[in-house]
Design a protein around this motif. Structure first.
Motif, PDB file in Angstrom:
ATOM      1  N   TRP A   1      -4.830   0.751   1.820  1.00  0.00           N
ATOM      2  CA  TRP A   1      -5.494   0.454   0.967  1.00  0.00           C
ATOM      3  C   TRP A   1      -5.551   1.537  -0.269  1.00  0.00           C
ATOM      4  CZ3 TRP A   1      -8.700  -4.219   1.075  1.00  0.00           C
ATOM      5  CH2 TRP A   1      -8.516  -4.975   2.226  1.00  0.00           C
ATOM      6  N   ASP A   2      -6.261   1.358  -1.177  1.00  0.00           N
ATOM      7  CA  ASP A   2      -6.548   2.290  -2.307  1.00  0.00           C
ATOM      8  C   ASP A   2      -6.538   3.734  -1.597  1.00  0.00           C
ATOM      9  OD1 ASP A   2      -6.975   0.357  -3.567  1.00  0.00           O
ATOM     10  OD2 ASP A   2      -8.463   1.211  -4.967  1.00  0.00           O
TER      11      ASP A   2
ATOM     12  N   ARG B   1      -1.944  -2.083   6.968  1.00  0.00           N
ATOM     13  CA  ARG B   1      -2.151  -2.055   5.646  1.00  0.00           C
ATOM     14  C   ARG B   1      -2.716  -0.862   5.196  1.00  0.00           C
ATOM     15  NH1 ARG B   1      -5.308  -6.553   1.936  1.00  0.00           N
ATOM     16  NH2 ARG B   1      -5.280  -5.234   0.050  1.00  0.00           N
TER      17      ARG B   1
ATOM     18  N   PRO C   1     -12.757  -1.979   4.329  1.00  0.00           N
ATOM     19  CA  PRO C   1     -12.147  -1.299   3.085  1.00  0.00           C
ATOM     20  C   PRO C   1     -12.565  -1.639   1.880  1.00  0.00           C
ATOM     21  CG  PRO C   1     -10.743  -1.980   4.949  1.00  0.00           C
ATOM     22  CD  PRO C   1     -11.820  -2.446   5.308  1.00  0.00           C
ATOM     23  N   GLU C   2     -12.683  -2.900   1.399  1.00  0.00           N
ATOM     24  CA  GLU C   2     -13.086  -3.413   0.177  1.00  0.00           C
ATOM     25  C   GLU C   2     -14.559  -2.827  -0.351  1.00  0.00           C
ATOM     26  OE1 GLU C   2     -12.736  -7.598  -0.795  1.00  0.00           O
ATOM     27  OE2 GLU C   2     -10.839  -7.734   0.434  1.00  0.00           O
TER      28      GLU C   2
END
Ligand SMILES: [Zn+2]
Length: 470
Positions: free
Chosen positions: A62-63, A60, A435-436
């Motif tokens: 992310w940004d 995955r 990540p968040e």
């Protein structure tokens, strides 16, 4: 000629690196590592539009194309083939992660304790911050850091640690590197307390104990009492071998410490409660120390997009320093740029500026072998009981104001929170590897909100102290 060859080679290399070459592995920091765990994480980034796989499994993104991927580990060498495909160009990286078989527990030979049987064994501390511990091991808890020139009476030794002769029920150990070569002496000095005087200045109340010799001391907090013990000092009142003195305080215990002045007097010092607090400007004239964790060569932890913890810490700290100054506080700090600062230099700056409180700002990391998706949120660390309330207030506010998970407050033996003076806490704002939260930490507004929340917490703490004194 040589230079020209180098230049040609350099340009050739630059020319042939495809513009899309963006696959960057941050952790593990080396392609061959050992991780003794059933899982580990691989973090880094690639072009945001690329397809990344690890051993053919999709990863995955992310940004900004960051990834934090968890893989299982078998015993032996695990080969991880990482592939990133973008615009028809494929980049590949290979990691070799070794997991050792559970070997039989190596039996550690118990080193025997050798008791001194002849005469009295004595030695002197030969450096400042000579740590006294509760057990003959560097992993045991710290009792106190002694200054140079303290005469210790020793009972015996175990391995590299000498046991300081018991005074009462306590067990004190000191590593041999901290003391002079122990010597047998014929008799013990009769240590006398000549006088006890009190005085104060703007920031502290002092108790001066004039002694015939520098001795081992401890200061222990018990609720809102502080008990000072000067070991081996004859106390005529109860015919005890130690001199005990209890200081009682009505409210929250503030910063305190003990040291020897240049004339060899023992000084006990206690921070004065802030006076004349204006409840609409509670930070006015309060001395506050702010530490931006890491710096210079010490990058701290590295986010999956290669943003360094040291830079995030500095940004939050800089905003906070400005907010506190604007609120009328006297602010000192360890660094306001990207420089390396020794840990003990940091605590010295806070003391030299008579800080009432010290706040160290960090962002959290994780060792290999952990699952970053299980670790996120804010936590605040303290070591001494007098910093628990401040830690609690900051943690509650940060969890609320930043809407991130509340990981509680923790008693931790970190250099920046071990001092009893000032009242010291260390904030792990959020996790760099999750990540968040990494994406949040990259955001200026999030960092500014963190600074605002910490400032608000300091105000609440000062108002809390003020209410206790009413
Ligand atoms: Zn850190």
């Amino acid at each position: 000629m040589i230079r020209r060859t180098f230049l040609t080679l350099f340009f050739a290399l630059v020319y042939f690196i495809p513009a899309e070459a963006k696959l960057d592995i941050v952790y593990p920091s080396s392609p061959e590592v050992t991780v003794n765990s059933p899982i580990t994480f691989i973090s880094g980034s690639s072009d945001v539009n690329s397809n990344v796989t690890m051993n053919s499994e999709p990863v995955r993104l992310w940004d900004d194309g960051i990834f934090v991927h968890v893989i299982p580990l078998n015993y032996g060498v695990n080969t991880v083939n990482i592939q990133s495909v973008h615009n028809g160009i494929t980049e590949k990286k290979v990691l070799k992660i070794k997991r050792n078989k559970l070997s039989d527990k190596i039996s550690v030979k118990q080193v025997p304790y050798i008791k001194n049987e002849t005469g009295i064994l004595t030695a002197e501390t030969i450096k400042d911050r000579a740590t006294v511990r509760s057990k003959p091991s560097g992993a045991s808890s710290r009792i106190i850091d002694l200054p140079k020139g303290i005469i210790l009476y020793l009972d015996g030794y175990q391995g590299d640690y000498y046991k300081i002769k018991e005074f009462g029920n306590n067990e004190f150990w000191i590593h041999k590197i901290n003391i002079s070569l122990p010597q047998i002496v014929s008799g013990k000095n009769n240590i006398k307390l000549y006088s006890h005087d009190c005085y104060s200045d703007k920031n502290y109340e002092y108790h001066k104990f004039s002694l015939s010799q520098k001795v081992l001391y401890t200061i222990v907090q018990e609720g809102n009492k502080l008990r000072l013990t000067l070991y081996g000092v004859k106390n005529n009142e109860n015919n005890c071998n130690n001199f005990d003195y209890t200081f009682n305080y009505s409210g929250e215990i503030l910063g305190y410490d003990g040291y020897y002045d240049k004339d060899g007097n023992f000084i006990f010092r206690y921070a004065k409660e802030p006076k004349d607090i204006d409840i609409s400007h509670p930070l006015r004239n309060i001395n506050i120390f702010i530490d931006a964790g890491h710096g210079g060569k010490d990058k701290g932890t590295i986010g999956p997009g290669r943003i360094y913890e040291k830079d995030i810490n500095l940004d939050i700290a800089s905003d906070l320093i400005k907010m506190l100054k604007d609120a009328g506080a006297n602010v000192s700090y360890s660094r306001d740029n990207d420089s390396s600062v020794d840990l003990y230099k940091r605590t010295d700056i806070s003391k030299n500026n008579n800080a009432l409180i010290s706040i160290s700002i960090h962002c959290n990391s994780l060792p290999y072998g952990k699952n970053p998706y299980n670790y996120h949120g804010v936590e605040v660390h303290y070591y001494n009981d007098n910093a628990k309330m401040l830690a609690q207030i900051i943690k509650d506010n940060l969890a609320n104001d930043l809407s991130i998970r509340d990981n509680g407050i923790h008693k931790s033996s970190f250099a920046l929170v071990r001092p009893t003076n000032p009242v010291s806490v260390l904030i792990e704002t959020a996790y760099m590897i999750y990540p968040e939260e990494y994406i949040l930490l990259k955001n200026k507004y999030f960092r500014r909100n963190a600074a605002k929340s910490i400032k608000k917490s300091i105000e609440e703490y000062i108002l809390y102290l003020n209410n206790q004194n009413l």
